[in-house]
Write an enzyme that holds these catalytic residues in place. Structure first.
Site, PDB file in Angstrom:
ATOM      1  N   TRP A   9       0.875  -1.318   0.060  1.00  0.00           N
ATOM      2  CA  TRP A   9       0.325   0.086  -0.036  1.00  0.00           C
ATOM      3  C   TRP A   9       0.780   1.002   0.260  1.00  0.00           C
ATOM      4  O   TRP A   9       0.502   2.563  -0.441  1.00  0.00           O
ATOM      5  CB  TRP A   9      -0.700   0.180   1.067  1.00  0.00           C
ATOM      6  CG  TRP A   9      -0.186  -0.562   2.721  1.00  0.00           C
ATOM      7  CD1 TRP A   9       0.067  -1.073   3.173  1.00  0.00           C
ATOM      8  CD2 TRP A   9       0.649   0.828   2.799  1.00  0.00           C
ATOM      9  NE1 TRP A   9       0.427  -1.161   3.908  1.00  0.00           N
ATOM     10  CE2 TRP A   9       0.654   0.138   4.548  1.00  0.00           C
ATOM     11  CE3 TRP A   9       0.835   2.003   3.044  1.00  0.00           C
ATOM     12  CZ2 TRP A   9       1.912   0.681   5.364  1.00  0.00           C
ATOM     13  CZ3 TRP A   9       1.473   2.087   4.329  1.00  0.00           C
ATOM     14  CH2 TRP A   9       2.422   1.645   5.257  1.00  0.00           C
TER      15      TRP A   9
ATOM     16  N   GLU B 207      11.081  -8.472  -1.725  1.00  0.00           N
ATOM     17  CA  GLU B 207      11.891  -7.459  -1.377  1.00  0.00           C
ATOM     18  C   GLU B 207      11.113  -6.620  -0.257  1.00  0.00           C
ATOM     19  O   GLU B 207       9.911  -6.323  -0.299  1.00  0.00           O
ATOM     20  CB  GLU B 207      10.962  -6.111  -2.552  1.00  0.00           C
ATOM     21  CG  GLU B 207      11.728  -4.450  -2.528  1.00  0.00           C
ATOM     22  CD  GLU B 207      11.454  -4.013  -1.619  1.00  0.00           C
ATOM     23  OE1 GLU B 207      12.075  -3.563  -0.014  1.00  0.00           O
ATOM     24  OE2 GLU B 207      10.581  -3.073  -1.822  1.00  0.00           O
ATOM     25  N   LEU B 208      11.637  -7.119   0.571  1.00  0.00           N
ATOM     26  CA  LEU B 208      11.210  -7.420   2.505  1.00  0.00           C
ATOM     27  C   LEU B 208      11.191  -6.188   2.999  1.00  0.00           C
ATOM     28  O   LEU B 208      11.792  -5.119   2.209  1.00  0.00           O
ATOM     29  CB  LEU B 208      11.392  -8.580   2.826  1.00  0.00           C
ATOM     30  CG  LEU B 208      11.392  -9.877   2.574  1.00  0.00           C
ATOM     31  CD1 LEU B 208      11.836 -11.034   2.906  1.00  0.00           C
ATOM     32  CD2 LEU B 208       9.648  -9.715   1.601  1.00  0.00           C
TER      33      LEU B 208
ATOM     34  N   CYS C 208      10.583   1.098   2.941  1.00  0.00           N
ATOM     35  CA  CYS C 208      11.571   0.845   3.229  1.00  0.00           C
ATOM     36  C   CYS C 208      12.336   1.604   3.339  1.00  0.00           C
ATOM     37  O   CYS C 208      13.672   0.819   3.698  1.00  0.00           O
ATOM     38  CB  CYS C 208      11.298  -0.253   2.449  1.00  0.00           C
ATOM     39  SG  CYS C 208      11.207  -0.331   0.435  1.00  0.00           S
TER      40      CYS C 208
ATOM     41  N   GLY D 258       7.311  -5.917   0.746  1.00  0.00           N
ATOM     42  CA  GLY D 258       5.981  -6.449   1.741  1.00  0.00           C
ATOM     43  C   GLY D 258       6.775  -6.420   3.013  1.00  0.00           C
ATOM     44  O   GLY D 258       8.273  -6.802   2.823  1.00  0.00           O
ATOM     45  N   SER D 259       6.583  -7.568   3.720  1.00  0.00           N
ATOM     46  CA  SER D 259       7.044  -6.995   5.806  1.00  0.00           C
ATOM     47  C   SER D 259       7.829  -8.488   5.440  1.00  0.00           C
ATOM     48  O   SER D 259       7.783  -9.620   4.810  1.00  0.00           O
ATOM     49  CB  SER D 259       5.868  -7.395   6.562  1.00  0.00           C
ATOM     50  OG  SER D 259       5.877  -8.672   6.775  1.00  0.00           O
TER      51      SER D 259
ATOM     52  N   GLU E 115      12.157  -2.406  11.542  1.00  0.00           N
ATOM     53  CA  GLU E 115      11.469  -0.948  10.882  1.00  0.00           C
ATOM     54  C   GLU E 115      10.476  -0.452  11.124  1.00  0.00           C
ATOM     55  O   GLU E 115       9.400  -1.187  11.892  1.00  0.00           O
ATOM     56  CB  GLU E 115      10.703  -2.395   9.701  1.00  0.00           C
ATOM     57  CG  GLU E 115      10.650  -1.060   8.552  1.00  0.00           C
ATOM     58  CD  GLU E 115      11.097  -2.103   6.906  1.00  0.00           C
ATOM     59  OE1 GLU E 115      11.086  -1.219   5.776  1.00  0.00           O
ATOM     60  OE2 GLU E 115      10.406  -3.040   7.442  1.00  0.00           O
TER      61      GLU E 115
END
Length: 505
Positions: A173, A272-273, A306, A250-251, A402
């Site tokens: 999002w 892609e974390l 991120c 996302g996470s 994070e």
């Protein structure tokens, strides 16, 4: 399938805010896009504007069977799409790119209303996202294989890149447009078809991209957007043998679950974390200039990025001066509705995110941190004040996790080896910032930092030509650049031998 055009409005005000903001109201779609048609599920869920908590619209929730239908449609379309010449796929993508640029004002307004970021940030994201489509439209013509000097007598050796098949794309999002285009453009240019699951908080940006893809003439089944419960969609993606590649942003905890779920089908996964970016101020850096850059790196997308600077490291002898300048910047932040041109920091995505930010702040204060500066916020909406913390220690959650919020944690360091070690003391390894002038110290940081991307003296580091991705538990694979094809293609080795001449023939 129910393919009727449908808006489910329980509140007479729903959709009004979006409709009045758009020049092209047909960009507002609330049905899924499957096989070139708009498809309705049996239920609809609301979308709220984080600026004021008002419901701005509803989007459809698909069943498991409808999600399977989308995968089947993409699988059916794959054979003809992959057989197109690279120039033909490029033309479709370039048409899509032009339509997005033409609609960028409307797309930005949509994003402000459903995501909350400022209009300037939203407009920048639309342009950034479109740049990937143009890049991969051009790179489609250069998706080269290679020739290999042969070790086998009378044989020609080579490789070609083959599109992997259907790609399932799960996007977040915080960048509801660019994360779609960065993945989908690479996959489609390589010859893959895609099924996209956007975040439930921001479906309208994704569905507007589908409307524009439809107008661009992209063939049915090549580009599909499914909306529904995240666990339902992801499970279909992970378990389907027809989905050959899974790309997720996302996470880290969710990424691990997806990797586990996808293991049975041994599909190619790119992730892609999370990140925990250090911002290192070197001793020879102008401190005021460093504070300005650190604030920019921290408060971009209201800290919900991120790449946002999570841990700011300052030489001990410059700490007080840095805090002075950074405090002034915090107090000057204008927190408010992203549609207001005066706003510099918009809301968090929802009240759950605000509660999480408050938990991080409370934990730090209990463990001895002090609020050095804090801005004010509106009384309504999902707002959290930009906050500067001093006295931060490594056992605090705001340091270890994070943050995804506008809390800036500043720490001191004694020497370069120490700050590199402190920076690397995390399971994450996405991005790092270094500010200074001495090339020897900069080089030590570039080589010593265990992060996939290191930016020196620049907050802006991403874009279509660079390989975006992290190390350690920040992910797998790269997005953008020529390496963006790697996640959606297989290298096929070809050995072409010469048959011996038959005597007497």
């Amino acid at each position: 399938m129910n393919t009727a055009r449908h808006f489910d409005i329980d509140d007479s005000k729903a959709n009004h805010e979006i409709m009045t903001a758009l020049n092209d109201v047909k960009l507002l779609r609330n049905l899924a896009y499957i096989n070139g048609k708009w498809v309705s599920g049996s239920q609809f869920s609301p979308v709220s504007n984080p600026n004021n908590d008002e419901i701005v619209g509803y989007f459809t929730q698909l069943s498991t069977s409808q999600i399977v239908d989308a995968v089947d449609a993409a699988d059916h379309a794959f054979n003809s799409w992959r057989k197109l010449q690279a120039d033909q796929r490029s033309e479709y993508l370039f048409n899509w790119y032009q339509l997005i640029l033409n609609a960028k004002q409307d797309l930005a307004h949509l994003m402000v209303i459903e995501q909350g970021k400022t209009f300037a940030e939203a407009l920048g994201e639309v342009e950034y996202g479109a740049s990937f489509i143009r890049w991969f439209a051009e790179e489609a013509r250069r998706n080269y294989g290679e020739t290999i000097p042969s070790h086998i007598p009378n044989a020609q050796l080579s490789t070609i890149r083959e599109p992997i098949g259907v790609a399932g794309l799960i996007t977040p999002w915080n960048f509801p447009s660019a994360m779609i285009t960065r993945k989908a453009a690479a996959a489609m240019a390589a010859g893959c078809t895609v099924v996209i699951k956007p975040a439930s908080e921001t479906p309208f940006s994704a569905l507007a991209l589908a409307e524009l893809a439809d107008r661009a003439g992209i063939p049915a089944g090549v580009f599909n957007v499914v909306t529904g419960k995240a666990s339902t969609v992801s499970h279909v993606f992970c378990q389907s043998d027809k989905v050959k590649a899974l790309s997720f942003t996302g996470s880290t905890p969710v990424g691990k679950l997806l990797l586990s779920d996808a293991a049975n089908t041994v599909k190619k996964c790119s992730m892609e974390l999370g990140g925990n970016a250090p911002f290192i101020v070197l001793r020879d850096m102008d401190i005021k200039q460093a504070a300005i850059a650190a604030a920019d790196a921290k408060f971009q997308t209201s800290g919900q990025d991120c790449l946002a600077a999570n841990r700011i490291f300052v030489p001990k002898e410059h700490y007080d001066e840095f805090i002075h300048h950074f405090s002034d910047l915090v107090e000057k932040q204008v927190v408010g509705n992203g549609a207001d041109p005066e706003t510099t920091v918009g809301p968090l995505i929802n009240h759950k995110a605000v509660e999480k930010a408050q938990q991080l702040l409370n934990d730090a204060l209990i463990k001895g941190a002090t609020i050095a500066a804090q801005s004010s916020t509106p009384s309504e909406g999902s707002f959290f004040p930009p906050t500067l913390l001093t006295g931060v220690t490594t056992d605090m959650a705001v340091y270890r996790e994070e943050n995804f919020c506008p809390i800036a944690a500043v720490l001191t360091y004694e020497d370069l080896d120490q700050v590199i070690e402190m920076s690397n003391d995390t399971e994450y390894g996405l991005a790092a910032y270094v500010y200074g002038h001495d090339i020897h110290n900069i080089w030590q940081c570039l080589r010593g930092l265990e992060f996939g991307m290191v930016s020196v003296n620049s907050v802006k580091m991403t874009g279509h030509p660079i390989p975006f991705g992290g190390m350690k538990q920040s992910g797998l694979g790269r997005e953008g650049s020529k390496h963006g094809f790697d996640e959606f293609s297989e290298i096929k080795y070809c050995c072409l031998g010469a048959l011996p001449t038959v005597s007497g023939s």
